[in-house]
Design an enzyme around this catalytic site. Structure first.
Site, mmCIF file in Angstrom:
data_model
loop_
_atom_site.group_PDB
_atom_site.id
_atom_site.type_symbol
_atom_site.label_atom_id
_atom_site.label_comp_id
_atom_site.label_asym_id
_atom_site.label_seq_id
_atom_site.Cartn_x
_atom_site.Cartn_y
_atom_site.Cartn_z
ATOM 1 N N ARG A 127 0.873 -1.178 0.000
ATOM 2 C CA ARG A 127 0.000 0.000 0.000
ATOM 3 C C ARG A 127 0.904 1.220 0.000
ATOM 4 N NH1 ARG A 127 -5.279 1.571 1.871
ATOM 5 N NH2 ARG A 127 -5.306 3.681 2.740
ATOM 6 N N ARG B 195 -14.306 -5.352 3.280
ATOM 7 C CA ARG B 195 -12.868 -5.355 2.946
ATOM 8 C C ARG B 195 -12.217 -6.628 3.481
ATOM 9 N NH1 ARG B 195 -9.966 -0.975 2.145
ATOM 10 N NH2 ARG B 195 -8.570 -2.450 1.115
ATOM 11 N N GLN C 258 -10.627 -2.566 -2.785
ATOM 12 C CA GLN C 258 -11.789 -1.788 -2.357
ATOM 13 C C GLN C 258 -12.980 -2.039 -3.289
ATOM 14 O OE1 GLN C 258 -12.202 0.477 0.418
ATOM 15 N NE2 GLN C 258 -14.313 0.199 -0.256
ATOM 16 N N CYS D 142 -15.467 4.803 0.588
ATOM 17 C CA CYS D 142 -14.388 3.877 0.959
ATOM 18 C C CYS D 142 -13.805 4.180 2.341
ATOM 19 C CB CYS D 142 -13.302 3.874 -0.104
ATOM 20 S SG CYS D 142 -12.651 5.507 -0.504
ATOM 21 N N HIS E 127 -7.158 0.976 -6.731
ATOM 22 C CA HIS E 127 -7.485 0.434 -5.408
ATOM 23 C C HIS E 127 -8.398 -0.787 -5.598
ATOM 24 C CE1 HIS E 127 -7.844 0.145 -1.225
ATOM 25 N NE2 HIS E 127 -8.499 1.243 -0.915
ATOM 26 N N ASP F 269 -15.751 10.050 -2.368
ATOM 27 C CA ASP F 269 -14.472 9.851 -1.687
ATOM 28 C C ASP F 269 -13.980 11.227 -1.242
ATOM 29 O OD1 ASP F 269 -12.141 8.722 -0.741
ATOM 30 O OD2 ASP F 269 -11.297 8.251 -2.709
#
Length: 315
Positions: A108, A300, A138, A272, A135, A231
């Site tokens: 990450r 997740r 996600q 998210c 991502h 987001d």
């Protein structure tokens, strides 16, 4: 068609067929049922995974850690101050060292090139926990959440509102095009995915039956939406642009009025996380029954578990 992902990297959904993505979502759902029933697994027994973090994390770190332990594996957290990645030691050399000690590596961080270089040299599956470009874990959680609420994915209208050129918008567009969702972005014209990525997704749409649309008017974009997604307005590393982004994106705030503009009584809200309430979403929407953000956050765990089980699991 049987799906076998053993030994595969998970860097971007561009690398996966619709059948493979659907397989991971279905596997996630079954692993969730198992977790809810209190059944511990052994699919990762004897496996160790390295968790490399350049960027801080709540959901990604916790999901990889708990998912690994749930299935009998050992996770090792390696923060940016714990190893020499890209500083005293090259990414290439770090990959070759860790690949000899671990069965899988999660990364990450910032550059997509870094996770791709890790994958090139590690010799074991590498998973993208987030980069500035993509991502993908996600999106699996988002799609599992949508499927739990509506029972299907193909034909769903999913609208992303806000900064339409970030990693979430990119990945959501890819996933939607692969699986035949009707995807829309509501954003200022300058905050949209690259033309190159849009063209790739349009090719996927020719097969899946999905669509991509762009709007400057968010109320027009959300008409008929099953799910409205947003987001943060300034991603990690872009904090200096926040004041500029607030001024630009204020008309794209997800509020009660925008949710109502969908014209549906079953529209759900997704994010998210972490959310900046009062910026991209209002408190009343975030805390409303339409908000599925904590189901999404839990998912997740199950989707990340599915990625690890499918690529390095004892199955």
């Amino acid at each position: 068609m049987a799906v076998n992902l053993k030994g595969r990297h998970f860097l971007t959904l561009l690398d996966f067929t619709p059948e493979e993505i659907e397989y991971l979502i279905d596997l996630s759902a079954s692993l969730k049922l198992k977790k809810r029933a209190g059944i511990r697994g052994n699919a990762l027994e004897g496996k160790s995974v390295a968790l490399l973090f350049e960027k801080p994390s709540t959901r990604t770190r916790c999901a990889f850690t708990v998912a690994c332990i749930d299935e009998g594996g050992h996770p090792e957290y390696l923060g940016k101050n714990d190893i020499q990645l890209g500083h005293k030691e090259s990414v290439k050399d770090t990959a070759r060292v860790l690949g000899r000690m671990f069965d899988g590596i999660q990364f990450r961080g910032f550059k997509q090139e870094t996770v791709e270089e890790l994958a090139r040299y590690a010799g074991v599956p590498v998973w993208n926990g987030l980069t500035d470009m993509y991502h993908p874990t996600q999106i699996l959680a988002d799609f599992l959440t949508i499927k739990e609420n509506f029972g299907y994915l193909k034909g769903i209208k999913l609208v992303f509102v806000g900064d339409g050129r970030n990693n979430m918008a990119n990945s959501m567009m890819i996933g939607s095009a692969k699986l035949g969702l009707h995807f829309a972005i509501a954003s200022p014209e300058g905050l949209r995915p690259s033309d190159e990525l849009v063209k790739k997704c349009e090719e996927f749409n020719k097969v899946s039956g999905g669509t991509i649309e762009f709007f400057e008017d968010p109320k027009e974009a959300v008409k008929g939406a099953h799910a409205i997604y947003t987001d943060v307005w300034a991603s990690m590393g872009e904090e200096s642009k926040l004041a500029e982004r607030i001024a630009l994106l204020k008309p794209y705030q997800v509020n009660k009025e925008l949710m109502a503009a969908s014209g549906r009584n079953d529209t759900i809200f997704l994010h998210c996380l972490p959310a900046v309430k009062g910026n991209e979403v209002t408190e009343d929407v975030f805390e409303s029954p339409q908000s599925k953000v904590f189901d999404e956050a839990e998912n997740r765990l199950h989707t990340i578990k599915a990625v690890m089980v499918a690529t390095i699991g004892n199955v």
